[in-house]
Design a protein around this motif. Structure first.
Motif, PDB file in Angstrom:
ATOM      1  N   GLU A 165       0.252  -5.467 -56.298  1.00 36.22           N
ATOM      2  CA  GLU A 165      -1.136  -5.837 -56.031  1.00 36.22           C
ATOM      3  C   GLU A 165      -1.256  -7.326 -55.738  1.00 36.22           C
ATOM      4  OE1 GLU A 165      -3.109  -4.338 -59.495  1.00 36.22           O
ATOM      5  OE2 GLU A 165      -3.255  -2.297 -58.676  1.00 36.22           O
ATOM      6  N   ASP A 166      -0.537  -8.155 -56.514  1.00 36.34           N
ATOM      7  CA  ASP A 166      -0.551  -9.602 -56.291  1.00 36.34           C
ATOM      8  C   ASP A 166       0.052  -9.951 -54.931  1.00 36.34           C
ATOM      9  OD1 ASP A 166      -0.979 -12.363 -57.155  1.00 36.34           O
ATOM     10  OD2 ASP A 166       1.214 -12.463 -57.325  1.00 36.34           O
ATOM     11  N   LEU A 223      -0.447 -11.834 -49.365  1.00 36.30           N
ATOM     12  CA  LEU A 223      -0.164 -11.604 -47.948  1.00 36.30           C
ATOM     13  C   LEU A 223      -1.453 -11.491 -47.142  1.00 36.30           C
ATOM     14  CD1 LEU A 223       2.794  -9.082 -48.278  1.00 36.30           C
ATOM     15  CD2 LEU A 223       2.918 -11.435 -47.409  1.00 36.30           C
ATOM     16  N   ALA A 224      -2.462 -10.851 -47.707  1.00 34.08           N
ATOM     17  CA  ALA A 224      -3.743 -10.714 -47.009  1.00 34.08           C
ATOM     18  C   ALA A 224      -4.419 -12.059 -46.820  1.00 34.08           C
ATOM     19  CB  ALA A 224      -4.653  -9.757 -47.775  1.00 34.08           C
ATOM     20  N   ALA A 242      -4.450  -7.001 -41.778  1.00 35.86           N
ATOM     21  CA  ALA A 242      -4.335  -5.907 -42.729  1.00 35.86           C
ATOM     22  C   ALA A 242      -2.971  -6.001 -43.406  1.00 35.86           C
ATOM     23  CB  ALA A 242      -4.471  -4.560 -42.024  1.00 35.86           C
ATOM     24  N   VAL A 243      -2.893  -5.485 -44.620  1.00 38.49           N
ATOM     25  CA  VAL A 243      -1.656  -5.492 -45.393  1.00 38.49           C
ATOM     26  C   VAL A 243      -1.526  -4.140 -46.083  1.00 38.49           C
ATOM     27  CG1 VAL A 243      -0.438  -6.547 -47.343  1.00 38.49           C
ATOM     28  CG2 VAL A 243      -1.776  -7.986 -45.813  1.00 38.49           C
ATOM     29  N   ALA A 244      -0.328  -3.607 -46.091  1.00 37.61           N
ATOM     30  CA  ALA A 244      -0.053  -2.358 -46.800  1.00 37.61           C
ATOM     31  C   ALA A 244       1.374  -2.397 -47.311  1.00 37.61           C
ATOM     32  CB  ALA A 244      -0.266  -1.159 -45.873  1.00 37.61           C
ATOM     33  N   LEU A 245       1.628  -1.622 -48.319  1.00 41.70           N
ATOM     34  CA  LEU A 245       2.964  -1.535 -48.909  1.00 41.70           C
ATOM     35  C   LEU A 245       3.507  -0.123 -48.771  1.00 41.70           C
ATOM     36  CD1 LEU A 245       2.470  -3.479 -52.265  1.00 41.70           C
ATOM     37  CD2 LEU A 245       3.382  -4.343 -50.123  1.00 41.70           C
TER      38      LEU A 245
END
Length: 176
Positions: A77-78, A83-84, A91-94
């Motif tokens: 989450e951090d 990154l965002a 956009a950011v996703a993992l």
């Protein structure tokens, strides 16, 4: 005997060299066309302006004070928030494994409850964060994307591709 008019097998060497060169050129041309075609295959997700970062987590033993799932979740989450916050990031996703990558992926035997055929189907499994499908432009045919409330302790949810849905449910909708 001189070179001109020489006999024997030596007269065939230039012809053999020409034949091998021609075959090599044809093979190289075919390989080049294959690579060109491969670059034009639609992978099923957006690749332009998408940057990937791969991180490897060291797996420590339980007696060494290793961090567990709550610490990994906080780290993820951090990392997404940081990154965002980068200028220009839209956009950011993992994910546990990048598309088409084998590193980080896993497989599982999947069974659909309520079916007559209880034979498990092996499926590739990737964990992804909310927004992953939208970021890569992967369309959802039905159902919904993951949400922020889809986490450990909540009702389990999964997104399956058409192939797995067809193998598990046939023509019946897998939703619900």
């Amino acid at each position: 005997k001189g070179v001109i008019g020489g006999g024997g097998r030596h007269r065939l060497l230039p012809a053999a060299a020409m034949a091998l060169s021609t075959v090599s050129l044809i093979a190289a041309f075919g390989f080049g066309i294959g690579l060109w075609r491969l670059q034009r295959v639609d992978p099923g997700f957006r690749t332009d302006s998408v940057h990937a970062l791969t991180l490897f987590r060291e797996s420590l033993g339980t007696d060494s004070g290793a961090s567990g799932p709550p610490e990994w979740t906080r780290f993820a989450e951090d990392a997404m928030q940081r990154l965002a916050a980068i200028q220009g990031a839209r956009a950011v996703a993992l994910t546990s494994a990048a598309p088409l990558a084998q590193i980080g992926g896993a497989s599982a035997d999947v069974r659909a409850s309520g079916r007559d055929d209880d034979t498990p189907v092996q499926a590739a499994v990737r964990r992804v964060s909310p927004g992953y499908h939208a970021l890569l432009g992967i369309p959802l045919v039905g159902g919904r994307d993951f949400g922020i409330d889809d986490r450990e302790g909540a009702e389990p949810v999964a997104i399956v591709n058409r192939t797995l849905a067809r193998r598990l449910f046939g023509d019946t909708s897998p939703l619900g």
